[in-house]
Design an enzyme around this catalytic site. Structure first.
Site, PDB file in Angstrom:
ATOM      1  N   SER A  58       0.822  -1.210   0.000  1.00 19.43           N
ATOM      2  CA  SER A  58       0.000   0.000   0.000  1.00 19.43           C
ATOM      3  C   SER A  58       0.858   1.263   0.000  1.00 19.43           C
ATOM      4  O   SER A  58       2.005   1.273   0.484  1.00 19.43           O
ATOM      5  CB  SER A  58      -0.887  -0.009   1.241  1.00 19.43           C
ATOM      6  N   HIS A  92       0.371   3.466   1.985  1.00 16.50           N
ATOM      7  CA  HIS A  92       0.516   3.913   3.379  1.00 16.50           C
ATOM      8  C   HIS A  92       1.871   3.521   3.981  1.00 16.50           C
ATOM      9  O   HIS A  92       2.176   3.910   5.108  1.00 16.50           O
ATOM     10  CB  HIS A  92      -0.680   3.450   4.207  1.00 16.50           C
ATOM     11  N   TYR A 150      -0.847  -0.022  10.075  1.00 14.53           N
ATOM     12  CA  TYR A 150      -1.198  -0.667   8.801  1.00 14.53           C
ATOM     13  C   TYR A 150      -0.047  -0.521   7.793  1.00 14.53           C
ATOM     14  O   TYR A 150       0.372  -1.510   7.173  1.00 14.53           O
ATOM     15  CB  TYR A 150      -2.488  -0.037   8.274  1.00 14.53           C
ATOM     16  N   LYS A 180       2.501  -3.455   6.076  1.00 19.59           N
ATOM     17  CA  LYS A 180       2.748  -3.689   4.651  1.00 19.59           C
ATOM     18  C   LYS A 180       4.263  -3.717   4.364  1.00 19.59           C
ATOM     19  O   LYS A 180       4.726  -4.476   3.509  1.00 19.59           O
ATOM     20  CB  LYS A 180       2.050  -2.615   3.808  1.00 19.59           C
ATOM     21  N   ARG A 226      -7.171  14.225  -3.736  1.00 21.28           N
ATOM     22  CA  ARG A 226      -5.984  13.378  -3.597  1.00 21.28           C
ATOM     23  C   ARG A 226      -5.932  12.277  -4.654  1.00 21.28           C
ATOM     24  O   ARG A 226      -4.865  11.928  -5.180  1.00 21.28           O
ATOM     25  CB  ARG A 226      -5.970  12.771  -2.192  1.00 21.28           C
TER      26      ARG A 226
HETATM   27  P1  NAI Z   1     -11.080  -5.176   2.052  1.00 24.25           P
HETATM   28  O1  NAI Z   1     -10.974  -4.841   3.496  1.00 24.25           O
HETATM   29  O2  NAI Z   1     -12.338  -4.831   1.338  1.00 24.25           O
HETATM   30  O3  NAI Z   1     -10.783  -6.712   1.832  1.00 24.25           O
HETATM   31  C1  NAI Z   1      -9.865  -7.437   2.613  1.00 24.25           C
HETATM   32  C2  NAI Z   1     -10.421  -8.814   2.848  1.00 24.25           C
HETATM   33  O4  NAI Z   1      -9.500  -9.521   3.676  1.00 24.25           O
HETATM   34  C3  NAI Z   1     -11.777  -8.802   3.576  1.00 24.25           C
HETATM   35  O5  NAI Z   1     -12.749  -9.485   2.812  1.00 24.25           O
HETATM   36  C4  NAI Z   1     -11.503  -9.489   4.893  1.00 24.25           C
HETATM   37  O6  NAI Z   1     -12.569 -10.321   5.336  1.00 24.25           O
HETATM   38  C5  NAI Z   1     -10.252 -10.304   4.573  1.00 24.25           C
HETATM   39  N1  NAI Z   1      -9.466 -10.568   5.782  1.00 24.25           N
HETATM   40  C6  NAI Z   1      -9.027  -9.677   6.699  1.00 24.25           C
HETATM   41  N2  NAI Z   1      -8.380 -10.306   7.686  1.00 24.25           N
HETATM   42  C7  NAI Z   1      -8.420 -11.634   7.391  1.00 24.25           C
HETATM   43  C8  NAI Z   1      -7.934 -12.786   8.041  1.00 24.25           C
HETATM   44  N3  NAI Z   1      -7.297 -12.725   9.206  1.00 24.25           N
HETATM   45  N4  NAI Z   1      -8.138 -13.975   7.449  1.00 24.25           N
HETATM   46  C9  NAI Z   1      -8.804 -14.055   6.260  1.00 24.25           C
HETATM   47  N5  NAI Z   1      -9.306 -13.006   5.607  1.00 24.25           N
HETATM   48  C10 NAI Z   1      -9.099 -11.788   6.164  1.00 24.25           C
HETATM   49  O7  NAI Z   1      -9.823  -4.466   1.344  1.00 24.25           O
HETATM   50  P2  NAI Z   1      -9.640  -4.130  -0.198  1.00 24.25           P
HETATM   51  O8  NAI Z   1      -9.916  -2.703  -0.396  1.00 24.25           O
HETATM   52  O9  NAI Z   1     -10.313  -5.129  -1.037  1.00 24.25           O
HETATM   53  O10 NAI Z   1      -8.052  -4.304  -0.342  1.00 24.25           O
HETATM   54  C11 NAI Z   1      -7.473  -5.549  -0.690  1.00 24.25           C
HETATM   55  C12 NAI Z   1      -5.989  -5.518  -0.361  1.00 24.25           C
HETATM   56  O11 NAI Z   1      -5.361  -4.463  -1.063  1.00 24.25           O
HETATM   57  C13 NAI Z   1      -5.709  -5.281   1.118  1.00 24.25           C
HETATM   58  O12 NAI Z   1      -4.591  -6.058   1.492  1.00 24.25           O
HETATM   59  C14 NAI Z   1      -5.370  -3.807   1.186  1.00 24.25           C
HETATM   60  O13 NAI Z   1      -4.506  -3.533   2.263  1.00 24.25           O
HETATM   61  C15 NAI Z   1      -4.715  -3.590  -0.160  1.00 24.25           C
HETATM   62  N6  NAI Z   1      -4.856  -2.226  -0.652  1.00 24.25           N
HETATM   63  C16 NAI Z   1      -6.076  -1.763  -1.081  1.00 24.25           C
HETATM   64  C17 NAI Z   1      -6.209  -0.488  -1.581  1.00 24.25           C
HETATM   65  C18 NAI Z   1      -7.501   0.025  -2.119  1.00 24.25           C
HETATM   66  O14 NAI Z   1      -7.512   1.106  -2.698  1.00 24.25           O
HETATM   67  N7  NAI Z   1      -8.616  -0.696  -1.985  1.00 24.25           N
HETATM   68  C19 NAI Z   1      -5.042   0.423  -1.620  1.00 24.25           C
HETATM   69  C20 NAI Z   1      -3.824  -0.149  -1.111  1.00 24.25           C
HETATM   70  C21 NAI Z   1      -3.742  -1.437  -0.674  1.00 24.25           C
HETATM   71  C1  15L Z   2      -5.298   1.652   1.286  1.00 22.94           C
HETATM   72  O1  15L Z   2      -4.275   1.039   1.584  1.00 22.94           O
HETATM   73  C2  15L Z   2      -6.627   1.197   1.724  1.00 22.94           C
HETATM   74  O2  15L Z   2      -6.715  -0.209   1.798  1.00 22.94           O
HETATM   75  C3  15L Z   2      -7.783   1.724   0.894  1.00 22.94           C
HETATM   76  O3  15L Z   2      -8.978   1.562   1.628  1.00 22.94           O
HETATM   77  C4  15L Z   2      -7.618   3.188   0.480  1.00 22.94           C
HETATM   78  O4  15L Z   2      -7.898   4.001   1.548  1.00 22.94           O
HETATM   79  C5  15L Z   2      -6.233   3.449  -0.074  1.00 22.94           C
HETATM   80  O5  15L Z   2      -5.183   2.853   0.665  1.00 22.94           O
HETATM   81  C6  15L Z   2      -5.888   4.936  -0.238  1.00 22.94           C
HETATM   82  O6  15L Z   2      -4.877   5.368   0.289  1.00 22.94           O
HETATM   83  O7  15L Z   2      -6.636   5.646  -0.910  1.00 22.94           O
END
Ligand code: NAI
Ligand code: 15L
Length: 265
Positions: free
Chosen positions: A111, A113, A136, A140, A174
């Site tokens: 990420s 972050h 967080y 990462k 942003r």
């Molecule tokens: P999200 O929170 O919607 O999905 C993450 C999933 O991981 C959830 O369905 C949750 O149930 C599962 N999870 C969490 N802890 C768990 C555990 N202990 N065991 C099994 N499953 C678990 O997040 P999103 O937005 O789909 O992001 C996906 C990945 O991408 C994450 O790792 C996030 O950090 C990363 N990311 C996302 C960004 C974004 O813009 N959405 C930006 C930067 C990174």
């Molecule tokens: C992340 O790492 C988060 O998972 C996502 O929810 C967004 O907030 C994203 O970064 C962001 O910085 O926009």
């Protein structure tokens, strides 16, 4: 290019749901995993509900898997203990299970972050010193470092994607810099999954935004060529912002600078 059995962790989450149909063409069988149900299972899919923190369940999950897109984990700032269970112990369990099962390619959702405490507008390359904006972001960086260890010691290849803001459309000022479009997300993940000889590589995951802050370093190594640009949404979103001068408006991590501190649990 197709894998036999591709594991998608975090499959029930926002990006998991976005990528699931887009990864069908990349594998014979898509193994969906999350700690909650992923809903109805399609013809070339199967599901194994599993907590990343459960080591034995993770060992079973990785059996026969020849590639992983690792999205599972805590995805926003949270108390340390919650971040640690999913993103520290979970990442350890994933890499150990990959080593023991012979899986040699992981795409890791890192990420922005990891560098969220840099001023907005400051151009960054992958080699710049990390400046995480919370537990967080620290978690990462742990994942990126675990990837390096498992490459150097055990030959498991990882592409870590420092994803910006992956939403259908940019939603605030942003995001004119940080947006990663759904189509570019798909391009990036597929490139990271199939590029040969990547070793251990970290790249920024962002679209071809005119105002992006992050370098394209490493994109050529995996053949990632973003096609989308948040600029097209400027008029609609440039006024959507935090109070001028606040850390959320000033630093790259945006709204995450307003989260925490949390009491230890
Ligand atoms: P999200 O929170 O919607 O999905 C993450 C999933 O991981 C959830 O369905 C949750 O149930 C599962 N999870 C969490 N802890 C768990 C555990 N202990 N065991 C099994 N499953 C678990 O997040 P999103 O937005 O789909 O992001 C996906 C990945 O991408 C994450 O790792 C996030 O950090 C990363 N990311 C996302 C960004 C974004 O813009 N959405 C930006 C930067 C990174
Ligand atoms: C992340 O790492 C988060 O998972 C996502 O929810 C967004 O907030 C994203 O970064 C962001 O910085 O926009």
């Amino acid at each position: 290019q197709r894998l036999q059995r591709l594991l998608l962790t975090g499959a029930a989450g926002t990006l998991g749901r976005m990528l699931r149909p887009r990864l069908q063409a990349s594998c014979e069988l898509l193994l969906l995993s999350d700690r909650i149900s992923c809903g109805e299972i399609g013809a070339h899919e199967t599901e194994q509900i599993c907590d990343l923190a459960d080591r034995a369940a993770m060992l079973a999950l990785l059996q026969g898997v020849d590639g992983v897109v690792h999205l599972g984990g805590v995805s926003v700032e949270n108390p340390f203990e919650q971040v640690a269970a999913s993103n520290l112990h979970g990442v350890f369990n994933l890499y150990e299970a990959a080593r023991l099962s012979g899986c040699t390619r992981i795409v890791f959702a890192s990420s922005n972050h990891t560098i969220g405490c840099y001023e907005q507008g400051r151009p960054l390359s992958v080699g710049d010193k990390p400046r995480p904006d919370g537990y967080y972001g620290v978690s990462k960086l742990f994942g990126e470092n675990m990837a390096q260890l498992y490459w150097d010691r055990y030959g498991i290849e990882t592409v870590s994607l420092r994803i910006g803001t992956a939403t259908p459309e940019p939603e605030d000022r942003r995001a004119l810099s940080t947006w990663l479009s759904p189509d570019d997300l798909e391009r990036l993940v597929r490139a990271a999954l199939f590029a040969p000889n990547v070793g251990c590589l970290t790249v920024y995951g962002v679209s071809a935004n005119s105002e992006r802050w992050w370098s394209a370093e490493g994109w050529d190594k995996i053949g990632y060529e973003p096609q989308d640009n948040a600029e097209a949404w400027r008029e609609r979103v440039q006024g959507v912002d935090f109070a001028a001068g606040s850390p959320m408006a000033r630093l790259q991590g945006g709204r995450f600078l307003g989260l925490g501190p949390f009491e230890p649990q």
